[in-house]
Design an enzyme around this catalytic site. Structure first.
Site, PDB file in Angstrom:
ATOM      1  N   GLU A  63       2.448  -7.610   8.420  1.00  0.00           N
ATOM      2  CA  GLU A  63       2.642  -6.154   8.345  1.00  0.00           C
ATOM      3  C   GLU A  63       3.640  -5.774   7.248  1.00  0.00           C
ATOM      4  OE1 GLU A  63      -0.152  -5.910  10.788  1.00  0.00           O
ATOM      5  OE2 GLU A  63       0.856  -4.037  10.245  1.00  0.00           O
TER       6      GLU A  63
ATOM      7  N   ARG B  93      -0.892  -9.497 -20.639  1.00  0.00           N
ATOM      8  CA  ARG B  93      -1.767  -9.271 -21.789  1.00  0.00           C
ATOM      9  C   ARG B  93      -1.132  -8.300 -22.796  1.00  0.00           C
ATOM     10  NH1 ARG B  93      -4.803  -4.616 -21.696  1.00  0.00           N
ATOM     11  NH2 ARG B  93      -6.509  -5.484 -22.965  1.00  0.00           N
TER      12      ARG B  93
ATOM     13  N   ASP C 156      -7.438   0.521 -25.275  1.00  0.00           N
ATOM     14  CA  ASP C 156      -7.738   0.365 -23.846  1.00  0.00           C
ATOM     15  C   ASP C 156      -7.811   1.722 -23.150  1.00  0.00           C
ATOM     16  OD1 ASP C 156      -7.718  -2.379 -23.857  1.00  0.00           O
ATOM     17  OD2 ASP C 156      -5.673  -2.578 -23.113  1.00  0.00           O
TER      18      ASP C 156
ATOM     19  N   PRO D 224       0.823  -1.220   0.000  1.00  0.00           N
ATOM     20  CA  PRO D 224       0.000   0.000   0.000  1.00  0.00           C
ATOM     21  C   PRO D 224       0.854   1.267   0.000  1.00  0.00           C
ATOM     22  CG  PRO D 224      -0.742  -1.536   1.690  1.00  0.00           C
ATOM     23  CD  PRO D 224       0.557  -2.066   1.154  1.00  0.00           C
TER      24      PRO D 224
END
Ligand SMILES: NC(=S)c1ccno1
Length: 247
Positions: A116, A158, A173, A89
């Site tokens: 953590e 991809r 895209d 994060p």
């Protein structure tokens, strides 16, 4: 492209045997190896974590197993060295542009943290011998990096030549480098032309490719303005023509 994934939950990566990525593995476009971190532990309990220095909740992944697995998977002196990607994060945002950048690499190693996180010295030490990217998929917290790695492997895989049936699929895209870089893809339709009293927009049945392209860009601008106005703010004003500005 060679991909090495280090995790304490190898079974998470069974999905990499199906669909487009499974075919890419079978055809040799993608060489994916999943490594169980616990194989680099040396105690009876195969311990990979311990309490955090400085106190606080949860556990931190020990540096020793990580150091040993990275030495095995990406031996010091490997040339070229791999690029190590660590989902967290607290990383830099993962974007389509980063996916394209990673797709150009010959060798990626993904480190799946748990608890953590991984003792910070592991990344510091890895940086001495390979490029390391700490990357976030968004402002949320998962139980570990495995799901994030699945997402990144699909987003990168991809883009590899030969993986998608039609290479043009990626140019239109959302976020694709070029005209779509700061735009969301607009609505798409297929047969039947009328479904539950809902017709397909006439322009898409017209065969007028210029009008269709114009309509698609208008719809992309409208969807972007509705769902991601922050992208429009970032757009290069020079990339908007007079018509765009009136949409
Ligand atoms: N937001 C990301 S990538 C993450 C990794 C682990 N937890 O959240």
């Amino acid at each position: 492209m060679k991909l090495d994934i280090v995790t304490i939950f190898p079974d998470y990566f069974a999905p990499l045997d199906v669909s487009l990525l499974g075919k890419a593995r079978r055809t040799g476009l993608l060489d994916v190896r999943v490594h169980d971190l616990r194989e680099w532990t040396h105690d009876r309990h195969r311990t990979v974590d311990d309490t955090p220095y400085g106190g606080g909740p949860g556990m931190v992944m020990k540096p020793e197993p990580w150091g040993e697995v990275l030495d095995t998977v990406a031996p010091p002196g490997s040339d070229p060295a791999p690029r190590l990607v660590v989902p967290t994060p607290s990383g830099r945002p993962f974007t389509q542009a980063m996916a394209a950048e990673l797709a150009a690499e010959p060798w990626l190693v993904f480190a799946c943290g748990r608890y953590e996180g991984i003792d910070s010295r592991v990344v510091d030490e890895a940086r001495t011998r390979m490029r390391v990217d700490e990357v976030s998929l968004g402002d949320f917290v998962l139980a570990g990096g495995e799901v994030a790695v699945l997402v990144m492997v699909e987003a990168v895989g991809r883009l590899l030549p030969g993986v998608l049936g039609n290479a043009d699929s990626v140019t239109d895209d959302s976020f694709a480098p070029g005209p779509m870089e700061s735009l969301l893809e607009g609505p798409v339709y297929t047969k039947p032309p009328l479904w539950r009293d809902r017709p397909v927009p006439e322009v898409l049945l017209s065969g007028n490719h210029g009008a269709i392209a114009r309509w698609r860009r208008d719809e992309a601008l409208r969807r972007t303005a509705r769902n991601r106005p922050d992208l429009l703010v970032r757009m290069d004003p020079g990339s908007l023509d007079e018509h765009d500005r009136r949409v």
